[in-house]
Every structure is written in C-alpha cells, then in structure tokens.
Write an enzyme that holds these catalytic residues in place. Structure first.
Site, PDB file in Angstrom:
ATOM      1  N   GLY A 143     -35.450  -7.886 -10.097  1.00 32.74           N
ATOM      2  CA  GLY A 143     -35.148  -6.508 -10.447  1.00 32.74           C
ATOM      3  C   GLY A 143     -36.185  -5.570  -9.840  1.00 32.74           C
ATOM      4  CD  GLN A 197     -40.913  -2.016 -10.165  1.00 32.07           C
ATOM      5  OE1 GLN A 197     -39.723  -2.182 -10.373  1.00 32.07           O
ATOM      6  NE2 GLN A 197     -41.780  -3.008 -10.103  1.00 32.07           N
ATOM      7  CB  CYS A 235     -43.700  -6.450 -13.376  1.00 25.39           C
ATOM      8  SG  CYS A 235     -43.255  -4.815 -12.781  1.00 25.39           S
ATOM      9  CG  LEU A 236     -41.099  -7.509  -7.713  1.00 19.75           C
ATOM     10  CD1 LEU A 236     -39.976  -6.975  -6.833  1.00 19.75           C
ATOM     11  CD2 LEU A 236     -41.640  -8.819  -7.170  1.00 19.75           C
ATOM     12  CG  HIS A 248     -38.913  -5.670 -16.689  1.00 20.57           C
ATOM     13  ND1 HIS A 248     -40.026  -6.452 -16.941  1.00 20.57           N
ATOM     14  CD2 HIS A 248     -39.185  -4.985 -15.545  1.00 20.57           C
ATOM     15  CE1 HIS A 248     -40.928  -6.227 -15.980  1.00 20.57           C
ATOM     16  NE2 HIS A 248     -40.440  -5.357 -15.126  1.00 20.57           N
ATOM     17  CD  GLU A 249     -36.443  -4.147 -13.021  1.00 22.71           C
ATOM     18  OE1 GLU A 249     -37.120  -3.202 -12.578  1.00 22.71           O
ATOM     19  OE2 GLU A 249     -36.848  -5.320 -13.009  1.00 22.71           O
ATOM     20  CG  HIS A 256     -40.263  -0.362 -14.123  1.00 24.03           C
ATOM     21  ND1 HIS A 256     -41.631  -0.337 -13.946  1.00 24.03           N
ATOM     22  CD2 HIS A 256     -39.899  -1.660 -13.972  1.00 24.03           C
ATOM     23  CE1 HIS A 256     -42.060  -1.570 -13.690  1.00 24.03           C
ATOM     24  NE2 HIS A 256     -41.025  -2.398 -13.713  1.00 24.03           N
TER      25      HIS A 256
HETATM   26 NI    NI Z   1     -41.122  -4.447 -13.377  1.00 24.06          NI
END
Ligand code: NI
Length: 182
Positions: free
Chosen positions: A46, A51, A94-95, A136-137, A140
C-alpha cells in the site's frame, strides 16, 4: 510510468491532513499509476499520496502476493462507512518507516466508499489484511502513522532508529526528496 521517491519518517510532510480531490484529472491518474509502480518496486502492499509528497486523499493498495494475479486498487477520497466490532492484530510495516514493524489492532472488517480513476463512486467490503492495509493507508491521509497506534516508548525507539537511518542516507537521495515538495 515513473518511480517516485518515498518520504521517510520523521518528516513534517507525513503529519499533514490531506485535501479531498474534487475532480479526477489525467495528472492524478498518472500519479496513481506511478504510485502503484513505486509500491510494487519497493516492494509494498500500500502507498498513500502524502508518502510521495502529494497532500491529496489518494491511496493505492494491492495485497496479492503473486505478480500474475495482481488486484490493484486506486482509491480517491476513501471513506469508511462501517467497521466491525471484531478486531484483528497485524504486524504492520510502512514504506516510510523502512525495516520497522509493530503489532497494531484494527477492525477486522470494513465497508468503504471511494472514487475510482474514472470518477465513479465504488462501495466495497474488505476484511483481513486488505482491511488492515486500507485503514493503514487512510491513516496517512490524516497524518497518522502506524507507530501512532503503539506505546510512546516503542514509538520513540523506532523514531530514533529512523533518524539514525536517515542521517546515513546519501545526499542525492535527500535532494530528490526535497524536489518532491516543489
Ligand atoms: Ni504506511
């Protein structure tokens, strides 16, 4: 198709509340395609627009493991309309927080609406890892990271590690990150 640089926490740009999208333009469709490419390349399941430095309510998700059976979602203005009382614990990463993981508890099942890349409103139900990933996304988009769901002690530990990690990144990567803001 392009790979976008991903902002690494801690960074004030990951703390911003994102704006709703009023119209789906070709520019946004390209952004969403680039976000999917960037996510697959990372690899991740995701990615949210903030991000990659875009403060808009856009997320991309694909929780399938096999490249041949991809099931990508590109969601604009996602909104959760129902969540189950049953909860699910999942070890999240998380990226924007490379190599950091922690168990987070969220509703196991959700129903949501979003706008697709053609501007059509969609309604879906998600459960398990797909539900976890979407939540989660969507966090953000509110400036919330998964570490905001765990104890301050563990959060501070992870943030300290990330600061060290960022300090040793090559300068050219930091230049790229700055350009995202422009
Ligand atoms: Ni994330």
């Amino acid at each position: 198709m392009a790979l976008l640089p991903i902002i690494v926490a801690p960074d004030p740009r990951l703390k911003l509340k994102c704006e709703a999208v009023s119209e789906v333009t070709d520019e946004l469709r390209t952004l969403m395609d680039d976000m999917l490419d960037t996510m697959y390349d990372a690899p991740g399941i995701g990615l949210a627009a903030p991000q990659v430095g875009v403060t808009k309510r856009i997320i991309v998700v694909d929780v399938t493991k096999n490249d041949n059976e991809r099931q990508p979602y590109q969601m604009i203005n996602p909104e959760i309309t129902w969540s189950s009382e049953e909860l699910l614990d999942y070890e999240e990463g998380c990226l924007s927080l490379p190599d950091q993981y922690a168990q987070v508890t969220r509703p196991e099942k959700i129903q949501l609406t979003y706008m697709d890349r053609d501007g059509k409103t969609k309604k879906i139900e998600a459960n398990g890892i797909l539900a976890t990933c979407i939540q989660h996304e969507m966090d953000h988009l509110e400036g919330i990271l998964f570490v905001d769901h765990i104890s301050k002690l563990r959060r501070d530990l992870i943030i300290r590690k990330l600061k060290k990690y960022k300090a040793q990144l090559p300068p050219d990567r930091l230049d790229k990150l700055d350009k995202v803001d422009a």
